[in-house]
Design an enzyme around this catalytic site. Structure first.
Site, mmCIF file in Angstrom:
data_model
loop_
_atom_site.group_PDB
_atom_site.id
_atom_site.type_symbol
_atom_site.label_atom_id
_atom_site.label_comp_id
_atom_site.label_asym_id
_atom_site.label_seq_id
_atom_site.Cartn_x
_atom_site.Cartn_y
_atom_site.Cartn_z
ATOM 1 N N ARG A 48 10.867 -0.825 10.837
ATOM 2 C CA ARG A 48 9.882 -0.486 11.921
ATOM 3 C C ARG A 48 10.064 -1.253 13.038
ATOM 4 O O ARG A 48 10.227 -2.933 12.859
ATOM 5 C CB ARG A 48 8.690 -0.554 11.087
ATOM 6 C CG ARG A 48 8.241 0.705 10.807
ATOM 7 C CD ARG A 48 7.043 0.684 9.704
ATOM 8 N NE ARG A 48 5.725 -0.013 9.999
ATOM 9 C CZ ARG A 48 4.793 -0.012 9.512
ATOM 10 N NH1 ARG A 48 4.615 0.474 8.299
ATOM 11 N NH2 ARG A 48 3.699 -0.898 9.929
ATOM 12 N N ARG A 95 -0.341 -8.843 13.755
ATOM 13 C CA ARG A 95 -0.944 -7.890 12.675
ATOM 14 C C ARG A 95 -1.770 -8.878 11.666
ATOM 15 O O ARG A 95 -2.755 -8.444 11.366
ATOM 16 C CB ARG A 95 0.150 -7.123 11.897
ATOM 17 C CG ARG A 95 0.795 -6.058 12.975
ATOM 18 C CD ARG A 95 1.913 -5.678 12.304
ATOM 19 N NE ARG A 95 1.897 -4.964 11.212
ATOM 20 C CZ ARG A 95 3.107 -4.699 10.266
ATOM 21 N NH1 ARG A 95 4.393 -4.933 10.746
ATOM 22 N NH2 ARG A 95 2.950 -3.873 8.991
ATOM 23 N N LYS A 145 0.850 -1.096 -0.145
ATOM 24 C CA LYS A 145 -0.062 0.005 0.007
ATOM 25 C C LYS A 145 0.833 1.113 0.088
ATOM 26 O O LYS A 145 0.855 2.167 -0.893
ATOM 27 C CB LYS A 145 -0.908 0.033 1.395
ATOM 28 C CG LYS A 145 -1.921 -1.121 1.357
ATOM 29 C CD LYS A 145 -2.766 -1.009 2.817
ATOM 30 C CE LYS A 145 -1.941 -0.892 3.888
ATOM 31 N NZ LYS A 145 -1.242 -2.160 4.141
ATOM 32 N N ARG A 164 11.927 -5.470 4.868
ATOM 33 C CA ARG A 164 11.704 -3.783 4.570
ATOM 34 C C ARG A 164 12.675 -2.928 5.108
ATOM 35 O O ARG A 164 12.886 -2.982 6.530
ATOM 36 C CB ARG A 164 10.156 -3.627 5.005
ATOM 37 C CG ARG A 164 9.885 -2.029 4.787
ATOM 38 C CD ARG A 164 8.614 -1.829 4.949
ATOM 39 N NE ARG A 164 7.794 -2.278 6.089
ATOM 40 C CZ ARG A 164 6.513 -2.117 6.423
ATOM 41 N NH1 ARG A 164 5.815 -1.641 5.452
ATOM 42 N NH2 ARG A 164 6.299 -2.474 7.692
ATOM 43 N N ARG A 194 -9.615 0.934 8.002
ATOM 44 C CA ARG A 194 -9.401 -0.278 8.225
ATOM 45 C C ARG A 194 -10.640 -0.922 8.818
ATOM 46 O O ARG A 194 -10.463 -2.139 9.168
ATOM 47 C CB ARG A 194 -8.255 -0.447 9.205
ATOM 48 C CG ARG A 194 -7.234 0.180 8.708
ATOM 49 C CD ARG A 194 -6.152 -0.700 7.925
ATOM 50 N NE ARG A 194 -5.137 -1.317 8.746
ATOM 51 C CZ ARG A 194 -3.812 -0.493 8.683
ATOM 52 N NH1 ARG A 194 -3.855 0.208 7.936
ATOM 53 N NH2 ARG A 194 -2.744 -1.200 9.589
HETATM 54 P P1 AP5 Z 1 4.928 -1.716 2.065
HETATM 55 O O1 AP5 Z 1 4.524 -0.812 0.663
HETATM 56 O O2 AP5 Z 1 5.617 -0.980 2.910
HETATM 57 O O3 AP5 Z 1 3.473 -2.373 2.407
HETATM 58 P P2 AP5 Z 1 2.325 -1.774 3.128
HETATM 59 O O4 AP5 Z 1 1.089 -2.453 2.515
HETATM 60 O O5 AP5 Z 1 2.323 -0.095 3.197
HETATM 61 O O6 AP5 Z 1 2.290 -2.442 4.744
HETATM 62 P P3 AP5 Z 1 2.482 -1.853 6.050
HETATM 63 O O7 AP5 Z 1 3.470 -2.752 6.812
HETATM 64 O O8 AP5 Z 1 3.067 -0.506 6.135
HETATM 65 O O9 AP5 Z 1 0.962 -2.191 6.325
HETATM 66 P P4 AP5 Z 1 0.333 -1.981 7.661
HETATM 67 O O10 AP5 Z 1 -0.935 -1.760 7.284
HETATM 68 O O11 AP5 Z 1 0.533 -3.150 8.605
HETATM 69 O O12 AP5 Z 1 0.982 -0.822 8.392
HETATM 70 P P5 AP5 Z 1 0.609 0.741 8.741
HETATM 71 O O13 AP5 Z 1 1.678 1.590 8.941
HETATM 72 O O14 AP5 Z 1 -0.788 1.242 7.788
HETATM 73 O O15 AP5 Z 1 5.750 -2.734 1.211
HETATM 74 C C1 AP5 Z 1 6.417 -3.943 1.976
HETATM 75 C C2 AP5 Z 1 7.630 -4.365 1.576
HETATM 76 O O16 AP5 Z 1 7.346 -4.950 0.401
HETATM 77 C C3 AP5 Z 1 8.481 -3.154 1.213
HETATM 78 O O17 AP5 Z 1 10.019 -3.811 1.604
HETATM 79 C C4 AP5 Z 1 8.410 -3.076 -0.202
HETATM 80 O O18 AP5 Z 1 9.762 -2.736 -0.832
HETATM 81 C C5 AP5 Z 1 8.136 -4.408 -0.792
HETATM 82 N N1 AP5 Z 1 7.120 -4.720 -1.966
HETATM 83 C C6 AP5 Z 1 6.296 -3.699 -2.304
HETATM 84 N N2 AP5 Z 1 5.744 -3.871 -3.331
HETATM 85 C C7 AP5 Z 1 6.374 -5.182 -3.964
HETATM 86 C C8 AP5 Z 1 6.128 -5.928 -5.028
HETATM 87 N N3 AP5 Z 1 5.252 -5.679 -5.926
HETATM 88 N N4 AP5 Z 1 6.914 -6.941 -4.867
HETATM 89 C C9 AP5 Z 1 8.004 -7.154 -4.115
HETATM 90 N N5 AP5 Z 1 7.975 -6.472 -3.058
HETATM 91 C C10 AP5 Z 1 7.248 -5.621 -2.769
HETATM 92 O O19 AP5 Z 1 -0.191 0.554 10.178
HETATM 93 C C11 AP5 Z 1 0.799 0.215 11.245
HETATM 94 C C12 AP5 Z 1 -0.166 0.124 12.326
HETATM 95 O O20 AP5 Z 1 -0.653 1.346 12.996
HETATM 96 C C13 AP5 Z 1 -1.311 -0.799 12.475
HETATM 97 O O21 AP5 Z 1 -0.901 -2.217 12.646
HETATM 98 C C14 AP5 Z 1 -2.423 -0.365 13.598
HETATM 99 O O22 AP5 Z 1 -1.811 -0.751 14.878
HETATM 100 C C15 AP5 Z 1 -2.117 1.204 13.083
HETATM 101 N N6 AP5 Z 1 -3.015 1.708 12.289
HETATM 102 C C16 AP5 Z 1 -2.731 2.136 11.170
HETATM 103 N N7 AP5 Z 1 -4.082 2.621 10.475
HETATM 104 C C17 AP5 Z 1 -5.086 2.380 11.215
HETATM 105 C C18 AP5 Z 1 -6.254 2.495 11.103
HETATM 106 N N8 AP5 Z 1 -6.931 3.121 9.863
HETATM 107 N N9 AP5 Z 1 -7.239 1.872 12.035
HETATM 108 C C19 AP5 Z 1 -6.511 1.283 13.318
HETATM 109 N N10 AP5 Z 1 -5.290 1.132 13.440
HETATM 110 C C20 AP5 Z 1 -4.331 2.001 12.487
HETATM 111 MG MG MG Z 2 2.515 1.158 4.849
#
Ligand code: AP5
Ligand code: MG
Length: 223
Positions: free
Chosen positions: A161, A172, A14, A128, A89
């Site tokens: 992270r 998660r 994402k 990552r 989410r």
């Molecule tokens: P990346 O693009 O970083 O993936 P991502 O989907 O953004 O993963 P996140 O870990 O950021 O998602 P998340 O939803 O758990 O975390 P968030 O910060 O939102 O890519 C991942 C890896 O894959 C990278 O190394 C990249 O290079 C590689 N990659 C990408 N595309 C690729 C491809 N096509 N092929 C191969 N490799 C590839 O949330 C963190 C925490 O915050 C949550 O756990 C929760 O506690 C809280 N939180 C956040 N938002 C909310 C909400 N709306 N409601 C409640 N709690 C929330």
């Molecule tokens: Mg992310």
């Protein structure tokens, strides 16, 4: 106002894709995870409250998350819209977003699901690296930076992270995928869900996403 929602499991890509779409479309990327991490770095009560949930791999409660996101969407740079990365989410978050947009006579244009099977996610997250300044993403083996430890895009330091440790990643995935399915169903029922195969290379996924939101005009396919 153009509002696009990025959906996907943790590690699906994402953030990677939201950065690309934001640059391409000239809209800000608004990521709730980044907002929580910034609040924690600043030592605010919101950041401290969110950290406990994030460390356990749980979602932060809706009331905290919704208020924070709506406040961010009210900022001047989001007047023309935003790419939402990691929000909504839960169904309650999706409904709150719809209500807020409705007040601005706007609506979610598309909900873009980057679909990656669960078995690929652990490897993606454990390899990552992100840049400190803007959260640009790299991967140790699949997408390494040109210079180890330095962001190709803005030159800032790369970090890992806290919640990418394998035990937290497993939590998660266990605790969050059910809620994500509810949100996917919500946007499917609204008729705005688009699904792309997130296992393809990053550039191919970006092209697929752009095809979903900027369909090729009729004249370009019939010249
Ligand atoms: P990346 O693009 O970083 O993936 P991502 O989907 O953004 O993963 P996140 O870990 O950021 O998602 P998340 O939803 O758990 O975390 P968030 O910060 O939102 O890519 C991942 C890896 O894959 C990278 O190394 C990249 O290079 C590689 N990659 C990408 N595309 C690729 C491809 N096509 N092929 C191969 N490799 C590839 O949330 C963190 C925490 O915050 C949550 O756990 C929760 O506690 C809280 N939180 C956040 N938002 C909310 C909400 N709306 N409601 C409640 N709690 C929330
Ligand atoms: Mg992310």
């Amino acid at each position: 106002m153009r509002v696009l929602v990025m959906l996907g499991a943790p590690g699906a890509g994402k953030g990677t894709q939201a950065h690309i779409l934001a640059r391409h479309l000239g809209l800000p990327r608004v990521a709730t995870g980044d907002l929580f991490r910034a609040a924690l770095r600043d030592g605010t009560p919101l950041g401290v409250a969110a950290k406990g949930y994030m460390d356990r791999g749980e979602l932060v409660p809706d009331e905290i998350t919704i208020n924070m996101l709506l406040e961010r969407l009210g900022a001047a740079d989001a007047a023309r819209g935003a790419i939402l990365d990691g929000f909504p989410r839960t169904r309650a978050q999706a409904e709150a977003l719809d209500r807020a947009l409705d007040e601005r006579t706007a609506a979610v244009e598309a909900a873009l699901l980057v679909d990656v099977p669960a078995e690929d996610l652990l490897a993606r997250l454990s390899g990552r690296w992100l840049c400190e300044a803007a959260g640009h993403t790299f991967h140790e083996t699949a997408y390494p930076p040109r210079v180890a430890g330095i962001c190709d895009i803005c030159g800032s330091r790369l970090i890992q992270r806290d919640d990418d440790r394998p035990a937290v990643v497993r939590a998660r995935l266990e605790k969050q995928l059910g809620a994500m399915e509810d949100v996917v169903d919500y946007y499917r029922a609204a008729g705005v869900l688009q699904v792309v195969d997130g296992r393809r290379p990053i550039a191919a996924v970006s092209n697929d996403l752009l095809d979903c939101i900027e369909p090729v005009p009729y004249w370009r396919t019939h010249l």
